[in-house]
Design an enzyme around this catalytic site. Structure first.
Site, PDB file in Angstrom:
ATOM      1  N   ASN A   9       0.868  -1.175   0.000  1.00 54.86           N
ATOM      2  CA  ASN A   9       0.000   0.000   0.000  1.00 54.86           C
ATOM      3  C   ASN A   9       0.910   1.231   0.000  1.00 54.86           C
ATOM      4  OD1 ASN A   9      -1.806   2.033   0.536  1.00 54.86           O
ATOM      5  ND2 ASN A   9      -2.346   1.330   2.597  1.00 54.86           N
ATOM      6  N   LYS A  11       0.162   4.278  -0.352  1.00 58.44           N
ATOM      7  CA  LYS A  11      -0.461   5.477   0.250  1.00 58.44           C
ATOM      8  C   LYS A  11      -0.215   6.704  -0.642  1.00 58.44           C
ATOM      9  CE  LYS A  11      -0.150   3.202   4.677  1.00 58.44           C
ATOM     10  NZ  LYS A  11      -0.056   3.276   6.117  1.00 58.44           N
ATOM     11  N   HIS A  94      -9.412   0.875   5.090  1.00 65.24           N
ATOM     12  CA  HIS A  94      -8.134   1.155   5.745  1.00 65.24           C
ATOM     13  C   HIS A  94      -8.360   2.127   6.905  1.00 65.24           C
ATOM     14  CE1 HIS A  94      -4.072   2.469   6.536  1.00 65.24           C
ATOM     15  NE2 HIS A  94      -3.667   1.375   5.917  1.00 65.24           N
ATOM     16  N   GLU A  96      -6.755   4.568   7.940  1.00 61.06           N
ATOM     17  CA  GLU A  96      -6.554   5.993   7.620  1.00 61.06           C
ATOM     18  C   GLU A  96      -7.792   6.561   6.948  1.00 61.06           C
ATOM     19  OE1 GLU A  96      -2.820   5.487   5.569  1.00 61.06           O
ATOM     20  OE2 GLU A  96      -1.901   4.904   7.469  1.00 61.06           O
ATOM     21  N   GLU A 166      -5.331  -5.147  10.608  1.00 60.10           N
ATOM     22  CA  GLU A 166      -4.321  -4.105  10.797  1.00 60.10           C
ATOM     23  C   GLU A 166      -4.604  -3.366  12.102  1.00 60.10           C
ATOM     24  OE1 GLU A 166      -2.377  -2.948   6.822  1.00 60.10           O
ATOM     25  OE2 GLU A 166      -4.057  -1.617   7.169  1.00 60.10           O
ATOM     26  N   GLY A 172       2.498   2.163  10.781  1.00 59.79           N
ATOM     27  CA  GLY A 172       3.444   3.263  10.623  1.00 59.79           C
ATOM     28  C   GLY A 172       4.110   3.674  11.920  1.00 59.79           C
ATOM     29  N   SER A 212       3.486  -2.234  10.340  1.00 63.60           N
ATOM     30  CA  SER A 212       4.939  -2.277  10.571  1.00 63.60           C
ATOM     31  C   SER A 212       5.572  -3.629  10.242  1.00 63.60           C
ATOM     32  CB  SER A 212       5.269  -1.849  12.006  1.00 63.60           C
ATOM     33  OG  SER A 212       4.870  -0.497  12.200  1.00 63.60           O
TER      34      SER A 212
HETATM   35  P1  PGA Z   1       2.908   0.188   7.648  1.00 64.04           P
HETATM   36  O1  PGA Z   1       1.446   0.368   7.017  1.00 64.04           O
HETATM   37  O2  PGA Z   1       3.464  -1.110   7.082  1.00 64.04           O
HETATM   38  O3  PGA Z   1       3.695   1.391   7.219  1.00 64.04           O
HETATM   39  O4  PGA Z   1       2.724   0.094   9.125  1.00 64.04           O
HETATM   40  C1  PGA Z   1       0.582  -0.710   6.845  1.00 64.04           C
HETATM   41  C2  PGA Z   1      -0.712  -0.215   6.241  1.00 64.04           C
HETATM   42  O5  PGA Z   1      -1.140   0.905   6.552  1.00 64.04           O
HETATM   43  O6  PGA Z   1      -1.352  -0.933   5.439  1.00 64.04           O
END
Ligand code: PGA
Length: 250
Positions: A9, A11, A94, A96, A166, A172, A212
Site C-alpha cells: 500500500n 499510500k 483502511h 486511515e 491491521e 506506521g 509495521s
Molecule cells: P505500515 O502500514 O506497514 O507502514 O505500518 C501498513 C498499512 O497501513 O497498510
C-alpha cells in the site's frame, strides 16, 4: 490451500516518475509462484502501473473508491473507472480512511457491495485502536467491523474477499503486533467467518496482517498458521525490502 498474498500500500507517496522507478526495480525481481503480489499506487498512477506490469505477475490494486457508480461527487473515483484502466482489486476500510475521511462501517458496506457488483476483489481492512486494545475489547471491535461491513455478502462472494487485520496502533508506528497477537486475532476472525458462514469459506479466505511489517519480522509473522500474508505500507516503498517480505514465506 489458501492463497498467500503480499500487497504494498503505497499510500500518498510516489509521483509518476517515482512510481515508474519503483516498478522497474520490482520488475527485475522473480516473484515466487505461490505468492500473489499486489501494489497499490495513487489513483493518478494506476493506469500507468497497470500498463507497465502488463506481462508481469504483480497486480495493481487501488487504495480506495467511491460507493456510487457515477455522479456529482467531486474528487471521487468509481469502480467502473478503476476496472476501465485494468484495476480489479481495491483496498477498502483502511484505518486511515476510517480516521481521516470518516468512513464508517455502514459506508464501507456500500463500498463492498459496489466493488462486488463490479466483480472486483476487495482487500478489506479491520483492526482496533490502541485504546480499544488496552480496554481489552479488540475482538468485539473487529467482530463488529466485519458484521456491519462484510457479513451481509452472500457465500458466493467470498472468493472475492481478502481480509487484512491491521491493528491501528501498529500502522506506521514501528510497533508490530507480536506473532502471537496476530495469530490470536486471525484465528478469531477465521472462527467468526466459520460460524457466520461455513468452515470451508473460513478455510479459504486469506487473512493478511498489516502494521509495521518489515523484512526482519515478516518470516515470523507469516509463519503463524492463520496469517496468509501481509498488507505492507512503509516497507513496500523500497523494492528490496518489499521483495524480502514477499520472499519471507517458508
Ligand atoms: P505500515 O502500514 O506497514 O507502514 O505500518 C501498513 C498499512 O497501513 O497498510
Amino acid at each position: 490451500m489458501r492463497k498467500k498474498i503480499v500487497a504494498g500500500n503505497w499510500k500518498m507517496n510516489n509521483d509518476l516518475a517515482e512510481t515508474e522507478a519503483l516498478l522497474q526495480e520490482l520488475k527485475k525481481q522473480v516473484i515466487p509462484e505461490q505468492v500473489s503480489v499486489f501494489v497499490a499506487p495513487a489513483y493518478t498512477n494506476l493506469q500507468h502501473a497497470f500498463e507497465s506490469l502488463r506481462d508481469h505477475p504483480i497486480a495493481v490494486a487501488a487504495q480506495n473508491m467511491h460507493q456510487s457508480d457515477h455522479g456529482a461527487f467531486t474528487g471521487e473515483v468509481s469502480a467502473a473507472m478503476l476496472t476501465s484502466v485494468g484495476v480489479k482489486t481495491v483496498i477498502l476500510g483502511h484505518s486511515e480512511r476510517r480516521a481521516y475521511f470518516a468512513e464508517d462501517n455502514a459506508l464501507l458496506a456500500e463500498k463492498v457491495n459496489t466493488a462486488l457488483q463490479h466483480e472486483m476483489t476487495v482487500i478489506f481492512c479491520i483492526g482496533e485502536t490502541l485504546q480499544e486494545r488496552k480496554e481489552g475489547n479488540y475482538f468485539e471491535v473487529v467482530t463488529k467491523q466485519l458484521e456491519e461491513s462484510v457479513f451481509h455478502i452472500s457465500e458466493k462472494d467470498w472468493p472475492h474477499i481478502v481480509l487484512a487485520y491491521e491493528p491501528v496502533w501498529a500502522i506506521g508506528t514501528g510497533e508490530t503486533a507480536s506473532p502471537q497477537q496476530a495469530q490470536e486475532m486471525h484465528e478469531k476472525i477465521r472462527s467468526i467467518v466459520a460460524s457466520t458462514y461455513t468452515e470451508s469459506i473460513a478455510d479459504s479466505v486469506s487473512i493478511l496482517y498489516g502494521g509495521s511489517v518489515k523484512p526482519e519480522n515478516a518470516t515470523e509473522i507469516f509463519g503463524q498458521p492463520d496469517v496468509d500474508g501481509g498488507l505492507i505500507g512503509g516497507a513496500s516503498l523500497n523494492a528490496q525490502s518489499f521483495m524480502e517480505i514477499v520472499n519471507a514465506f517458508v
